[in-house]
Scaffold this motif. Structure first.
Motif, PDB file in Angstrom:
ATOM      1  N   GLN A  27      49.692  51.466  34.476  1.00 35.92           N
ATOM      2  CA  GLN A  27      49.150  52.153  33.299  1.00 35.92           C
ATOM      3  C   GLN A  27      47.623  52.249  33.365  1.00 35.92           C
ATOM      4  O   GLN A  27      47.040  53.278  33.010  1.00 35.92           O
ATOM      5  CB  GLN A  27      49.567  51.433  32.014  1.00 35.92           C
ATOM      6  N   THR A  28      47.001  51.178  33.841  1.00 39.04           N
ATOM      7  CA  THR A  28      45.544  51.168  33.985  1.00 39.04           C
ATOM      8  C   THR A  28      45.117  52.240  34.974  1.00 39.04           C
ATOM      9  O   THR A  28      44.143  52.959  34.748  1.00 39.04           O
ATOM     10  CB  THR A  28      45.057  49.771  34.440  1.00 39.04           C
ATOM     11  N   ARG A  29      45.864  52.360  36.054  1.00 42.10           N
ATOM     12  CA  ARG A  29      45.568  53.389  37.068  1.00 42.10           C
ATOM     13  C   ARG A  29      45.727  54.793  36.482  1.00 42.10           C
ATOM     14  O   ARG A  29      44.922  55.676  36.744  1.00 42.10           O
ATOM     15  CB  ARG A  29      46.491  53.235  38.290  1.00 42.10           C
ATOM     16  N   GLU A  30      46.823  54.986  35.714  1.00 39.46           N
ATOM     17  CA  GLU A  30      47.077  56.305  35.123  1.00 39.46           C
ATOM     18  C   GLU A  30      45.973  56.694  34.149  1.00 39.46           C
ATOM     19  O   GLU A  30      45.514  57.833  34.149  1.00 39.46           O
ATOM     20  CB  GLU A  30      48.427  56.314  34.401  1.00 39.46           C
ATOM     21  N   LYS A  31      45.558  55.758  33.297  1.00 40.31           N
ATOM     22  CA  LYS A  31      44.498  56.024  32.321  1.00 40.31           C
ATOM     23  C   LYS A  31      43.140  56.132  32.998  1.00 40.31           C
ATOM     24  O   LYS A  31      42.219  56.706  32.441  1.00 40.31           O
ATOM     25  CB  LYS A  31      44.417  54.898  31.273  1.00 40.31           C
ATOM     26  N   ASN A  32      43.018  55.497  34.172  1.00 33.87           N
ATOM     27  CA  ASN A  32      41.755  55.412  34.902  1.00 33.87           C
ATOM     28  C   ASN A  32      40.661  54.797  34.027  1.00 33.87           C
ATOM     29  O   ASN A  32      39.527  55.262  34.000  1.00 33.87           O
ATOM     30  CB  ASN A  32      41.336  56.780  35.436  1.00 33.87           C
ATOM     31  N   GLU A  33      41.069  53.755  33.305  1.00 31.65           N
ATOM     32  CA  GLU A  33      40.150  53.090  32.390  1.00 31.65           C
ATOM     33  C   GLU A  33      40.478  51.599  32.349  1.00 31.65           C
ATOM     34  O   GLU A  33      41.638  51.222  32.165  1.00 31.65           O
ATOM     35  CB  GLU A  33      40.333  53.703  30.998  1.00 31.65           C
ATOM     36  N   ASP A  34      39.465  50.763  32.510  1.00 30.33           N
ATOM     37  CA  ASP A  34      39.664  49.313  32.441  1.00 30.33           C
ATOM     38  C   ASP A  34      40.088  48.897  31.041  1.00 30.33           C
ATOM     39  O   ASP A  34      39.700  49.528  30.055  1.00 30.33           O
ATOM     40  CB  ASP A  34      38.373  48.573  32.793  1.00 30.33           C
ATOM     41  N   GLY A  35      40.863  47.813  30.987  1.00 28.23           N
ATOM     42  CA  GLY A  35      41.225  47.250  29.696  1.00 28.23           C
ATOM     43  C   GLY A  35      40.009  46.590  29.062  1.00 28.23           C
ATOM     44  O   GLY A  35      39.105  46.140  29.767  1.00 28.23           O
ATOM     45  N   ASP A  36      39.981  46.548  27.733  1.00 30.43           N
ATOM     46  CA  ASP A  36      38.883  45.885  27.037  1.00 30.43           C
ATOM     47  C   ASP A  36      39.022  44.381  27.214  1.00 30.43           C
ATOM     48  O   ASP A  36      40.078  43.805  26.905  1.00 30.43           O
ATOM     49  CB  ASP A  36      38.897  46.240  25.554  1.00 30.43           C
ATOM     50  N   PHE A  37      37.965  43.754  27.704  1.00 32.52           N
ATOM     51  CA  PHE A  37      38.052  42.334  28.058  1.00 32.52           C
ATOM     52  C   PHE A  37      38.421  41.460  26.869  1.00 32.52           C
ATOM     53  O   PHE A  37      39.318  40.622  26.961  1.00 32.52           O
ATOM     54  CB  PHE A  37      36.751  41.841  28.694  1.00 32.52           C
ATOM     55  N   TYR A  38      37.743  41.635  25.746  1.00 24.12           N
ATOM     56  CA  TYR A  38      37.944  40.717  24.624  1.00 24.12           C
ATOM     57  C   TYR A  38      39.176  41.020  23.778  1.00 24.12           C
ATOM     58  O   TYR A  38      39.769  40.103  23.211  1.00 24.12           O
ATOM     59  CB  TYR A  38      36.685  40.664  23.743  1.00 24.12           C
ATOM     60  N   SER A  39      39.591  42.281  23.702  1.00 25.10           N
ATOM     61  CA  SER A  39      40.752  42.586  22.867  1.00 25.10           C
ATOM     62  C   SER A  39      42.059  42.624  23.653  1.00 25.10           C
ATOM     63  O   SER A  39      43.128  42.431  23.071  1.00 25.10           O
ATOM     64  CB  SER A  39      40.551  43.909  22.126  1.00 25.10           C
ATOM     65  N   GLU A  40      41.992  42.874  24.976  1.00 23.03           N
ATOM     66  CA  GLU A  40      43.214  42.973  25.775  1.00 23.03           C
ATOM     67  C   GLU A  40      43.322  41.900  26.864  1.00 23.03           C
ATOM     68  O   GLU A  40      44.280  41.137  26.894  1.00 23.03           O
ATOM     69  CB  GLU A  40      43.286  44.339  26.473  1.00 23.03           C
ATOM     70  N   VAL A  41      42.340  41.899  27.753  1.00 19.77           N
ATOM     71  CA  VAL A  41      42.424  41.073  28.963  1.00 19.77           C
ATOM     72  C   VAL A  41      42.464  39.578  28.645  1.00 19.77           C
ATOM     73  O   VAL A  41      43.405  38.878  29.034  1.00 19.77           O
ATOM     74  CB  VAL A  41      41.257  41.382  29.933  1.00 19.77           C
ATOM     75  N   ALA A  90      45.279  43.137  36.647  1.00 22.78           N
ATOM     76  CA  ALA A  90      46.115  44.263  36.218  1.00 22.78           C
ATOM     77  C   ALA A  90      45.368  45.229  35.312  1.00 22.78           C
ATOM     78  O   ALA A  90      45.714  46.410  35.231  1.00 22.78           O
ATOM     79  CB  ALA A  90      47.359  43.736  35.494  1.00 22.78           C
ATOM     80  N   PHE A  91      44.324  44.757  34.654  1.00 22.38           N
ATOM     81  CA  PHE A  91      43.592  45.552  33.672  1.00 22.38           C
ATOM     82  C   PHE A  91      42.396  46.313  34.248  1.00 22.38           C
ATOM     83  O   PHE A  91      41.685  46.972  33.499  1.00 22.38           O
ATOM     84  CB  PHE A  91      43.101  44.648  32.537  1.00 22.38           C
ATOM     85  N   PHE A  92      42.178  46.210  35.559  1.00 23.41           N
ATOM     86  CA  PHE A  92      40.982  46.816  36.127  1.00 23.41           C
ATOM     87  C   PHE A  92      41.313  47.864  37.188  1.00 23.41           C
ATOM     88  O   PHE A  92      42.056  47.596  38.133  1.00 23.41           O
ATOM     89  CB  PHE A  92      40.053  45.734  36.689  1.00 23.41           C
ATOM     90  N   VAL A  93      40.734  49.037  37.022  1.00 22.33           N
ATOM     91  CA  VAL A  93      40.996  50.186  37.887  1.00 22.33           C
ATOM     92  C   VAL A  93      40.644  49.894  39.344  1.00 22.33           C
ATOM     93  O   VAL A  93      41.346  50.323  40.256  1.00 22.33           O
ATOM     94  CB  VAL A  93      40.212  51.429  37.389  1.00 22.33           C
ATOM     95  N   LYS A  94      39.559  49.169  39.580  1.00 23.60           N
ATOM     96  CA  LYS A  94      39.083  48.946  40.953  1.00 23.60           C
ATOM     97  C   LYS A  94      39.867  47.876  41.716  1.00 23.60           C
ATOM     98  O   LYS A  94      39.575  47.589  42.873  1.00 23.60           O
ATOM     99  CB  LYS A  94      37.598  48.603  40.944  1.00 23.60           C
ATOM    100  N   THR A  95      40.890  47.308  41.074  1.00 23.00           N
ATOM    101  CA  THR A  95      41.728  46.318  41.752  1.00 23.00           C
ATOM    102  C   THR A  95      42.419  46.986  42.940  1.00 23.00           C
ATOM    103  O   THR A  95      42.986  48.075  42.798  1.00 23.00           O
ATOM    104  CB  THR A  95      42.781  45.749  40.779  1.00 23.00           C
ATOM    105  N   SER A  96      42.375  46.344  44.079  1.00 22.93           N
ATOM    106  CA  SER A  96      43.020  46.870  45.276  1.00 22.93           C
ATOM    107  C   SER A  96      44.546  46.893  45.089  1.00 22.93           C
ATOM    108  O   SER A  96      45.152  45.869  44.795  1.00 22.93           O
ATOM    109  CB  SER A  96      42.671  45.988  46.479  1.00 22.93           C
TER     110      SER A  96
END
Length: 125
Positions: A27-41, A90-96
């Motif tokens: 989902q993170t890849r599809e949105k191409n947007e990192d998750g918010d650290f404090y509210s999600e991650v 899982a929440f970050f787009v740049k994850t390999s």
């Protein structure tokens, strides 16, 4: 509660989390947007950490049983480390993708192997 039953419950929870990691990653890849650290991650990673730490403790208490069945304490340590990282990565787009998927597969293999060994004792929930 029997220690193997506790280990089985925690192992199943981590297997479920591992599926969530992969879904979140996609989902993170599809949105191409990192998750918010404090509210999600952070809230998610904190929730996973509680179960992951309990699982590691329960699994290490069963090292004799697991060791006899081909699961070394190093595998337990490695799965624990992977779960901790996956719950955040899982929440970050740049994850390999390669590293993420391989870590997830390693976790799945270790956890599934533990469930198989427990099932072999006849002490299944």
């Amino acid at each position: 509660m029997d220690s193997l039953i506790l280990l089985e419950e925690l192992t199943k929870q981590l297997l479920d989390y591992n599926k969530v990691f992969v879904q979140t990653f996609e989902q993170t890849r599809e949105k191409n947007e990192d998750g918010d650290f404090y509210s999600e991650v952070k809230p998610f990673a904190d929730k996973v950490k509680i179960i992951n730490d309990q699982w590691k403790e329960a699994a290490l208490k069963e090292t004799v049983f697991l060791g006899r069945n081909g699961i070394a304490s190093r595998q337990i340590e490695l799965a624990h480390e992977h779960v901790e990282k996956l719950s955040i990565q899982a929440f970050f787009v740049k994850t390999s993708r390669y590293t993420f998927i391989n870590s997830s597969r390693t976790v799945d293999y270790t956890l599934s192997s533990i469930l198989e060994k427990i099932a072999g004792t006849g002490k299944v929930l």
